[in-house]
Design a protein around this motif. Structure first.
Motif, short mmCIF file in Angstrom:
data_model
loop_
_atom_site.label_atom_id
_atom_site.label_comp_id
_atom_site.label_asym_id
_atom_site.label_seq_id
_atom_site.Cartn_x
_atom_site.Cartn_y
_atom_site.Cartn_z
N ASP A 41 0.82 -1.21 0.00
CA ASP A 41 0.00 0.00 0.00
C ASP A 41 0.85 1.27 0.00
O ASP A 41 0.51 2.26 -0.67
CB ASP A 41 -0.93 0.02 1.21
N ARG A 42 1.93 1.26 0.73
CA ARG A 42 2.76 2.47 0.82
C ARG A 42 3.48 2.73 -0.51
O ARG A 42 3.60 3.88 -0.94
CB ARG A 42 3.75 2.36 1.96
N ALA A 43 3.94 1.67 -1.15
CA ALA A 43 4.60 1.85 -2.45
C ALA A 43 3.60 2.37 -3.49
O ALA A 43 3.95 3.23 -4.31
CB ALA A 43 5.21 0.53 -2.91
N LEU A 44 2.37 1.87 -3.44
CA LEU A 44 1.34 2.38 -4.35
C LEU A 44 1.04 3.86 -4.06
O LEU A 44 0.83 4.65 -4.98
CB LEU A 44 0.06 1.56 -4.22
N LYS A 45 1.04 4.21 -2.79
CA LYS A 45 0.79 5.60 -2.42
C LYS A 45 1.89 6.50 -2.97
O LYS A 45 1.60 7.61 -3.48
CB LYS A 45 0.73 5.75 -0.89
N VAL A 46 3.14 6.06 -2.91
CA VAL A 46 4.24 6.86 -3.46
C VAL A 46 4.06 7.04 -4.97
O VAL A 46 4.26 8.14 -5.50
CB VAL A 46 5.60 6.19 -3.14
N MET A 47 3.70 5.96 -5.67
CA MET A 47 3.46 6.05 -7.11
C MET A 47 2.35 7.06 -7.40
O MET A 47 2.49 7.91 -8.30
CB MET A 47 3.07 4.68 -7.67
N ALA B 131 2.49 10.65 -9.46
CA ALA B 131 1.72 10.90 -10.67
C ALA B 131 0.86 12.15 -10.54
O ALA B 131 0.79 12.98 -11.46
CB ALA B 131 0.84 9.69 -10.99
N CYS B 132 0.22 12.29 -9.39
CA CYS B 132 -0.63 13.47 -9.17
C CYS B 132 0.21 14.74 -9.18
O CYS B 132 -0.20 15.77 -9.75
CB CYS B 132 -1.37 13.32 -7.85
N GLN B 133 1.39 14.69 -8.58
CA GLN B 133 2.27 15.85 -8.58
C GLN B 133 2.71 16.20 -10.00
O GLN B 133 2.81 17.38 -10.36
CB GLN B 133 3.49 15.58 -7.70
N LEU B 134 2.96 15.19 -10.82
CA LEU B 134 3.35 15.45 -12.20
C LEU B 134 2.23 16.14 -12.96
O LEU B 134 2.47 17.03 -13.78
CB LEU B 134 3.73 14.14 -12.91
N THR C 260 11.39 13.79 -14.11
CA THR C 260 10.54 14.45 -13.12
C THR C 260 9.80 13.42 -12.28
O THR C 260 9.67 13.58 -11.05
CB THR C 260 9.53 15.40 -13.80
N PHE C 261 9.32 12.36 -12.91
CA PHE C 261 8.65 11.32 -12.14
C PHE C 261 9.62 10.66 -11.17
O PHE C 261 9.27 10.39 -10.02
CB PHE C 261 8.03 10.27 -13.07
N SER C 262 10.85 10.42 -11.61
CA SER C 262 11.86 9.82 -10.73
C SER C 262 12.12 10.72 -9.53
O SER C 262 12.22 10.24 -8.39
CB SER C 262 13.17 9.59 -11.50
N ALA C 263 12.24 12.02 -9.78
CA ALA C 263 12.48 12.97 -8.68
C ALA C 263 11.30 13.00 -7.72
O ALA C 263 11.48 13.00 -6.48
CB ALA C 263 12.75 14.36 -9.24
N ASN C 264 10.08 13.01 -8.27
CA ASN C 264 8.88 13.01 -7.42
C ASN C 264 8.84 11.75 -6.55
O ASN C 264 8.52 11.80 -5.36
CB ASN C 264 7.61 13.07 -8.27
#
Length: 268
Positions: free
Chosen positions: A48-54, A58-61, A103-107
């Protein structure tokens, strides 16, 4: 840039301009995420936490790039749909994919540090993502692309849920569990989950079965769909509305026509 006799080397550079007035989808994928998940001991079959990070990444991007109308993701990948008339970087493919990947990697690294602070990243195994850009000629192909990704999410999650229950709860080795599932169809896997582990797959969280969807709220009117007809001032106003628009998170069926019929602005 200053002129010099060495400037001729620029002649070796080549730009691939993506076709105008076509839909662009950019998909980012985790590089070496199987080993990454082992290194940081992801929960199986879903962390769940890894999915939350993903999802946060994505939302930040989407907040960073207003031309993204929707994003769909599961596991270690995300697909981003750009406005049909998007002219970001003059539609230069290399600029688009490097921007999205980096950018996704940085996020991801930023949000990992807050969501998974008990598992600090090490330089030997950092999360990075690559990206590819594909142009699609019609609304129907866009819909089928996202349908394809959601079907893939369901197939993979059903397999992984069955596989890891056989290993963790059933005491099988990964090799034996893999052999047991060879040749099975969805009904077989559902039966294994229910009879052996009392799990009704239909009751599993929607985020696991359907993935995560982010959509930008309706901000484009029918008259603005073709931005070639807009003045510079109108384009600036549209960009401001895109930046301020609400981004909604959904875990729903995107295979049926109903989803698309209710949100026509996504394909503008």
């Amino acid at each position: 840039m200053a002129k010099s006799r060495f400037e001729y080397v620029r002649n070796f550079e080549r730009e691939n301009l993506l076709l105008p007035e076509t839909h662009i989808i950019i998909r980012v994928d985790g590089r070496g995420f199987h080993k990454f998940s082992e290194k940081y001991e992801f929960d199986k079959p879903n962390d769940d936490r890894a999915l939350k990070v993903m999802n946060l990444s994505a939302c930040q991007l989407m907040n960073q790039i207003p031309d993204i109308m929707m994003a769909y993701g599961d596991s270690d990948e995300y697909s981003f749909l750009l406005r049909k008339q998007c002219d970001m970087f003059e539609r230069r493919e290399f600029k688009l994919i490097t921007t999205f990947g980096s950018t996704f990697s940085a996020n991801y690294q930023y949000f990992w540090s807050s969501v998974c602070s008990d598992k600090p990243l090490t330089v030997e195994r950092l999360p990075t993502f690559d990206a590819r850009a594909v142009v699609y000629p019609s609304d129907d192909t866009i819909k089928d692309y996202f349908r394809w990704r959601q079907v893939d999410c369901h197939i993979n999650n059903l397999y992984n849920t069955t596989f890891w229950n056989l290993v963790i709860k059933g005491g099988m080795t990964p090799h034996d569990a893999e052999n047991k599932l060879i040749g099975t169809v969805s009904a077989d896997k559902n039966e294994i989950l229910f009879k052996q582990f009392g799990i009704n797959y239909n009751d599993e969280p929607e985020i696991y079965k359907k993935g995560t969807l982010y959509i930008r709220d309706s901000v484009i009117t029918p008259t603005e769909a073709n931005t070639r007809d807009l003045t510079k001032r109108q384009l600036e106003r549209l960009q401001k509305r895109l930046k301020k628009s609400e981004i909604k998170e959904l875990h729903c069926d995107i295979i049926k026509d109903e989803f698309w019929d209710d949100r026509p602005w996504l394909l503008c």
